[in-house]
Structures are given as C-alpha cells and as structure tokens.
Design a protein around this motif. Sequence first.
Motif, PDB file in Angstrom:
ATOM      1  N   GLY A 158     -49.937  12.214  18.660  1.00  0.00           N
ATOM      2  CA  GLY A 158     -49.598  10.904  18.119  1.00  0.00           C
ATOM      3  C   GLY A 158     -50.819  10.064  17.791  1.00  0.00           C
ATOM      4  N   CYS A 159     -50.580   8.817  17.398  1.00  0.00           N
ATOM      5  CA  CYS A 159     -51.671   7.942  16.992  1.00  0.00           C
ATOM      6  C   CYS A 159     -51.201   6.492  17.055  1.00  0.00           C
ATOM      7  CB  CYS A 159     -52.088   8.290  15.566  1.00  0.00           C
ATOM      8  SG  CYS A 159     -53.535   7.366  15.044  1.00  0.00           S
ATOM      9  N   ASP A 160     -52.124   5.608  17.466  1.00  0.00           N
ATOM     10  CA  ASP A 160     -51.809   4.172  17.528  1.00  0.00           C
ATOM     11  C   ASP A 160     -52.492   3.385  16.415  1.00  0.00           C
ATOM     12  OD1 ASP A 160     -50.385   4.639  19.782  1.00  0.00           O
ATOM     13  OD2 ASP A 160     -51.702   3.559  21.160  1.00  0.00           O
ATOM     14  N   ASN A 161     -53.156   4.046  15.505  1.00  0.00           N
ATOM     15  CA  ASN A 161     -53.998   3.312  14.550  1.00  0.00           C
ATOM     16  C   ASN A 161     -53.235   2.704  13.376  1.00  0.00           C
ATOM     17  OD1 ASN A 161     -56.560   3.394  15.737  1.00  0.00           O
ATOM     18  ND2 ASN A 161     -56.676   5.563  15.263  1.00  0.00           N
ATOM     19  N   PHE A 162     -52.134   3.318  12.998  1.00  0.00           N
ATOM     20  CA  PHE A 162     -51.312   2.782  11.909  1.00  0.00           C
ATOM     21  C   PHE A 162     -52.137   2.455  10.657  1.00  0.00           C
ATOM     22  CE2 PHE A 162     -48.676   2.188  15.632  1.00  0.00           C
ATOM     23  CZ  PHE A 162     -47.422   2.555  15.175  1.00  0.00           C
ATOM     24  N   CYS A 163     -52.968   3.387  10.204  1.00  0.00           N
ATOM     25  CA  CYS A 163     -53.611   3.213   8.898  1.00  0.00           C
ATOM     26  C   CYS A 163     -52.478   3.020   7.890  1.00  0.00           C
ATOM     27  CB  CYS A 163     -54.449   4.426   8.537  1.00  0.00           C
ATOM     28  SG  CYS A 163     -55.739   4.730   9.757  1.00  0.00           S
ATOM     29  N   SER A 164     -52.713   2.171   6.878  1.00  0.00           N
ATOM     30  CA  SER A 164     -51.553   1.720   6.105  1.00  0.00           C
ATOM     31  C   SER A 164     -50.909   2.815   5.264  1.00  0.00           C
ATOM     32  CB  SER A 164     -51.947   0.534   5.218  1.00  0.00           C
ATOM     33  OG  SER A 164     -52.870   0.968   4.248  1.00  0.00           O
ATOM     34  N   PHE A 165     -51.636   3.923   5.027  1.00  0.00           N
ATOM     35  CA  PHE A 165     -51.090   5.003   4.184  1.00  0.00           C
ATOM     36  C   PHE A 165     -50.426   6.111   4.991  1.00  0.00           C
ATOM     37  CE2 PHE A 165     -55.618   5.713   5.085  1.00  0.00           C
ATOM     38  CZ  PHE A 165     -55.567   6.927   5.743  1.00  0.00           C
ATOM     39  N   CYS A 166     -50.491   6.054   6.328  1.00  0.00           N
ATOM     40  CA  CYS A 166     -50.278   7.275   7.120  1.00  0.00           C
ATOM     41  C   CYS A 166     -48.951   7.300   7.870  1.00  0.00           C
ATOM     42  CB  CYS A 166     -51.427   7.415   8.102  1.00  0.00           C
ATOM     43  SG  CYS A 166     -51.340   8.942   9.042  1.00  0.00           S
ATOM     44  N   ILE A 167     -48.282   8.428   7.785  1.00  0.00           N
ATOM     45  CA  ILE A 167     -46.959   8.578   8.420  1.00  0.00           C
ATOM     46  C   ILE A 167     -47.062   9.063   9.871  1.00  0.00           C
ATOM     47  CG2 ILE A 167     -46.584  10.996   7.720  1.00  0.00           C
ATOM     48  CD1 ILE A 167     -43.687  10.247   7.055  1.00  0.00           C
ATOM     49  N   VAL A 168     -48.274   9.518  10.277  1.00  0.00           N
ATOM     50  CA  VAL A 168     -48.390  10.176  11.586  1.00  0.00           C
ATOM     51  C   VAL A 168     -47.806   9.369  12.754  1.00  0.00           C
ATOM     52  CG1 VAL A 168     -50.077  11.003  13.303  1.00  0.00           C
ATOM     53  CG2 VAL A 168     -50.238  11.765  10.936  1.00  0.00           C
ATOM     54  N   PRO A 169     -48.136   8.071  12.889  1.00  0.00           N
ATOM     55  CA  PRO A 169     -47.581   7.358  14.055  1.00  0.00           C
ATOM     56  C   PRO A 169     -46.046   7.348  14.070  1.00  0.00           C
ATOM     57  CG  PRO A 169     -49.349   6.087  13.024  1.00  0.00           C
ATOM     58  CD  PRO A 169     -49.041   7.222  12.093  1.00  0.00           C
ATOM     59  N   PHE A 170     -45.425   7.490  12.899  1.00  0.00           N
ATOM     60  CA  PHE A 170     -43.959   7.434  12.838  1.00  0.00           C
ATOM     61  C   PHE A 170     -43.317   8.791  13.135  1.00  0.00           C
ATOM     62  CE2 PHE A 170     -45.829   4.282  10.022  1.00  0.00           C
ATOM     63  CZ  PHE A 170     -45.299   3.120  10.555  1.00  0.00           C
ATOM     64  N   SER A 239     -62.387  13.060  14.272  1.00  0.00           N
ATOM     65  CA  SER A 239     -63.052  11.877  14.807  1.00  0.00           C
ATOM     66  C   SER A 239     -62.752  10.696  13.916  1.00  0.00           C
ATOM     67  CB  SER A 239     -64.556  12.084  14.752  1.00  0.00           C
ATOM     68  OG  SER A 239     -64.994  12.715  15.893  1.00  0.00           O
ATOM     69  N   HIS A 240     -62.337   9.602  14.491  1.00  0.00           N
ATOM     70  CA  HIS A 240     -62.172   8.391  13.678  1.00  0.00           C
ATOM     71  C   HIS A 240     -63.502   7.637  13.685  1.00  0.00           C
ATOM     72  CE1 HIS A 240     -60.778   4.730  11.969  1.00  0.00           C
ATOM     73  NE2 HIS A 240     -59.514   5.141  11.941  1.00  0.00           N
ATOM     74  N   PRO A 241     -64.043   7.295  12.503  1.00  0.00           N
ATOM     75  CA  PRO A 241     -65.367   6.653  12.473  1.00  0.00           C
ATOM     76  C   PRO A 241     -65.456   5.392  13.332  1.00  0.00           C
ATOM     77  CG  PRO A 241     -64.679   7.266  10.256  1.00  0.00           C
ATOM     78  CD  PRO A 241     -63.506   7.540  11.162  1.00  0.00           C
ATOM     79  N   SER A 278     -56.545  -0.488   6.347  1.00  0.00           N
ATOM     80  CA  SER A 278     -56.633  -0.815   7.788  1.00  0.00           C
ATOM     81  C   SER A 278     -57.411   0.248   8.552  1.00  0.00           C
ATOM     82  CB  SER A 278     -55.251  -0.927   8.444  1.00  0.00           C
ATOM     83  OG  SER A 278     -54.429  -1.767   7.735  1.00  0.00           O
ATOM     84  N   ARG A 279     -58.549   0.661   7.998  1.00  0.00           N
ATOM     85  CA  ARG A 279     -59.306   1.706   8.673  1.00  0.00           C
ATOM     86  C   ARG A 279     -60.187   1.174   9.806  1.00  0.00           C
ATOM     87  NH1 ARG A 279     -58.293   6.859   9.096  1.00  0.00           N
ATOM     88  NH2 ARG A 279     -60.459   7.495   8.911  1.00  0.00           N
ATOM     89  N   GLY A 280     -60.546  -0.102   9.749  1.00  0.00           N
ATOM     90  CA  GLY A 280     -61.293  -0.655  10.886  1.00  0.00           C
ATOM     91  C   GLY A 280     -62.793  -0.418  10.830  1.00  0.00           C
TER      92      GLY A 280
HETATM   93 FE1  SF4 Z   1     -53.874   7.815  12.855  1.00  0.00          FE
HETATM   94 FE2  SF4 Z   1     -55.508   9.253  11.289  1.00  0.00          FE
HETATM   95 FE3  SF4 Z   1     -53.084   8.524  10.425  1.00  0.00          FE
HETATM   96 FE4  SF4 Z   1     -54.987   6.676  10.717  1.00  0.00          FE
HETATM   97  S1  SF4 Z   1     -55.033   8.446   9.299  1.00  0.00           S
HETATM   98  S2  SF4 Z   1     -52.826   6.501  11.400  1.00  0.00           S
HETATM   99  S3  SF4 Z   1     -56.073   7.464  12.508  1.00  0.00           S
HETATM  100  S4  SF4 Z   1     -53.510   9.873  12.116  1.00  0.00           S
END
Ligand code: SF4
Length: 442
Positions: A158-170, A239-241, A278-280
């Motif tokens: 999973g992931c808590d970052n919620f990048c605006s394009f990414c479905i992974v956290p869902f 790795s997240h930068p 929202s990459r941070g």
């Molecule tokens: Fe998480 Fe990577 Fe998706 Fe960002 S791009 S929400 S860091 S899985």
Amino acid sequence: MFPKKFFIQTFGCQMNVYDSERIAQLLTARNYQQVDDPARADLILVNTCSVREKPEQKVYSALGRFQDLKRRKPGLLIGVAGCVAQQEREKLLERVPYLDFVLGTKELRRITEFLDLRETSGHRPCATALGGRVDPYQDLPLFPPPGRTTAFVSIMQGCDNFCSFCIVPFVRGREVSRASRDILEEIRSLSAAGVKEVTLLGQNVNSYGNRAPGEISFTDLLEAVQRVPGVERIRFTTSHPKDLSPRLIQSFGRLSKLCEHIHLPLQSGSNRILDRMSRGYSREEYWEKVLSLRRTYPEISITTDMIVGFPGEEERDFEESLEMIERVQFDDLFSFRYSDRPHTRASDLTEKIPEELKQRRLIDLQSLQRKITSGKSRAWEGRVAEVLAEGPSKAGAEEKTGRTRTNRIVNFPGASISAGSLLKVRIEKALAHSLRGELIPE
Ligand code: SF4
Ligand code: SAM
C-alpha cells in the motif's frame, strides 16, 4: 490421485510477480502443480494491475481467451486477483458469467478457501476488504521454489502518499510495513533454497517502518539483510525522492552487498507539474539528491519513471522534463502517457492533453533517453564487470545471462557456468538492451 494443475497469468509490476509467487506457494502446499500452459490447467488465475491505461480491457480480453477452455473443460476454475479485482469487485462476476471467484489485493491467503467454497457450494466468492494497516502476508507458509538465483521480497504494502495521478492507495490500501522479523525469516529461507540476490519491494521503501511503532528503519533493515549468510546481493525498489535520507544514500558503498543502483521516479521535470502531481519535491531538490548519490558513489546507476501529458502540461513543462533528463543522464527510464485512473484527483482535472500530443512527447522523450542509454552502454566496452549468472540466455544453454551490480543485462558464452555463480566478465560490445561479454577465467 494426480495433483491438480494451476496456471497464473501475471500483469504489471514486480509486486504482482511477488503476489503470484506467494499464491503459487499456497497452492503448491495444497498439492497443486504449476504449469505454463493454460490448456493443461484445472485452475487459471489472472493476477491483474490497474496502474495505467485501460487495464480492465486487458483483463477482459485475457478472460475471453480462457472462455473457450472452460467450455471444453467444465471443471476448470477461473479467478481474478490483484488491482483490477480490487477495483471492479462484484462487477467482474456480473460481467463475466464464467468467472468463478474474485480475490482482492489483501485477500490472497483465501485462495484455497475460495477453491473449496466454489467446488462445494457453487457460490462464486468475492473478497476485497483492504482492512486498514494489515500485513496480507503475515503467517503465510513459506515454500520457496528450488533452483532460483534471484527473488523478490515484499517489505511493505500500500501507500499513503496519494500522488494525484495514482490509483495505488485505492487498490492496495494504506501503507503497512511487514515485521522485519518476518522479512528476515523469508530471506533466510530463500537463501537456504539457493537464492543469491534479493530485491526488497515496496511503493516507497524509504518510509519502511515509519508508521510501525518499534519497527527498525529501512537502512537498519538493509544492514540486517546484509548479515544473512548466503545472500550475495541486495536491491530495492521503489524509492520516493522526498523520503530519500542521507543515511540511506550513505549505505551505497558502505554495505558491500547493496548493489549500486537506485530507481528514483522523477515523473516530471517541471515544478508546476510536480506540484499538481502532489509529489512533495521540486526539480532542484531532486537534483540535490542525485548529486548527493553521486558524491557518495560516483558510478551509481540511477533510473527513473516519467509521465508525459499530465493534465495541464504545457510545452515548456515538457521541455523542463527533457532538460532534467539531459542533466541527470539517467541510466534508463520507464516512460508513460498519463491516463486517468478512477478515484484519483488528477482524473477530475480539466485541461486534458490530446492523445496525439502525449504520443509525440513520449516519442521525443524516449528518443532522448535512447541516446543517453546507448552512450552509457558504450562506456562499458572494455571494462570488467561483476556479473551474477542467472541462467541460460535467450540464445540457448551455450550462452548465459546475468546482471551487473548496476542492473545491466550481460550475455556471455559459458556452457558450463551454473546459475548463482558470481563472475568477472569483460564487456566486449554494447547492444541496444544488453551488453555482450567474455568470461575472465579465475
Ligand atoms: Fe504512492 Fe508511488 Fe502511487 Fe505516489 S506514485 S501514490 S508514492 S505508489
Ligand atoms: N511508488 C512509485 C513512485 O512513487 O514513483 C511508483 C509506483 S507506480 C505503481 C509505477 C509508475 O506508474 C509510476 O512511477 C508512474 O510513472 C506510473 N503511473 C502511475 N499512475 C499513472 C497514470 N495515471 N498514468 C500514467 N502513468 C502512471
């Protein structure tokens, strides 16, 4: 009784490959046997990915291909697992009447229960709970298959970052780190089964342990893996930068087993787009990390992911991406046309980029990178690399294939070389996607 046979088709990333392996181990423990021809199988499982571009279609067309097999073999069971299962849930059962079950991303342990249920009750089960910060692999039996040199080990889900394009956290849920004790036990059992190289997997390995009170940090975990006897090489991804710490950077060169390669997704070279994603981090901060990595280990290989055509990406944003690629001189990159994914914030943004423009930008970006990659490959000619032999190359058993510590594929003549040997190879020629070499006798 003959063992039943299963076939798994895996789409997508290394995480899915790992999940398929754990499912295969659960089935093997139930006396099932894995086959590589779906026509011989009693169970077909499609393990799916939904990160990019119409993945649902891929799944429906894969299922369509298996429909005919089911007609000819009515006892055949067909299931869907992974991110599309998590995303589509019961809808999959409604749309595909010959589908027998749907297994969400955190439900893989229920595979054998589902097979029993399907066979005894006729019910078509579907389980897609994400269940908070729960480790889906906890207490699963370990049966590493023999004869492997390299293996993936998931260290978090999973992931808590919620990048605006990414479905992974869902579809993979909130970030959860596996217990280091379990990870190390798994690595010890892989090593006992002959594995020499482990790749630690997570969406953002740099934040390993951060949300698990009392757990060790990612750098401490690397140090613990370094101490596992039999393991010769350690890799990790991704790795997240924004979370790449100085301490982790210092591990390159300090930990002898840690391979000098980092996959550090940049996504865009424009601060305006990075912000909308929202990459941070900013392009300047990313560049600082690159300099720091190269100060620590000048020859480190750096690879990345780039997205073209994010909503609102103007020509000058895209040019900033090209400029960053030119500046960093990545060893390689994976590039993608932006596609809307369900639930994501970017999918609600207007200013969508036309497909033809995305395609043109993708071609430009890839052609720039091809030049950089081929220059970097040519620089290997005449040098000697440490290569871990992984097995026969595509050319046949006379030739072996392996990787450098920097993750480049090397093919070399070596009929008598066994998988798992660490060798010295002189690089003779750089080809488009691999290097050719000659073994240096010990
Ligand atoms: Fe998480 Fe990577 Fe998706 Fe960002 S791009 S929400 S860091 S899985
Ligand atoms: N966790 C990693 C990170 O932070 O960069 C990325 C994981 S994601 C599963 C793999 C890659 O898919 C991303 O780096 C991104 O380049 C790409 N990707 C994700 N969502 C996308 C989308 N909606 N459109 C295009 N590419 C996408």
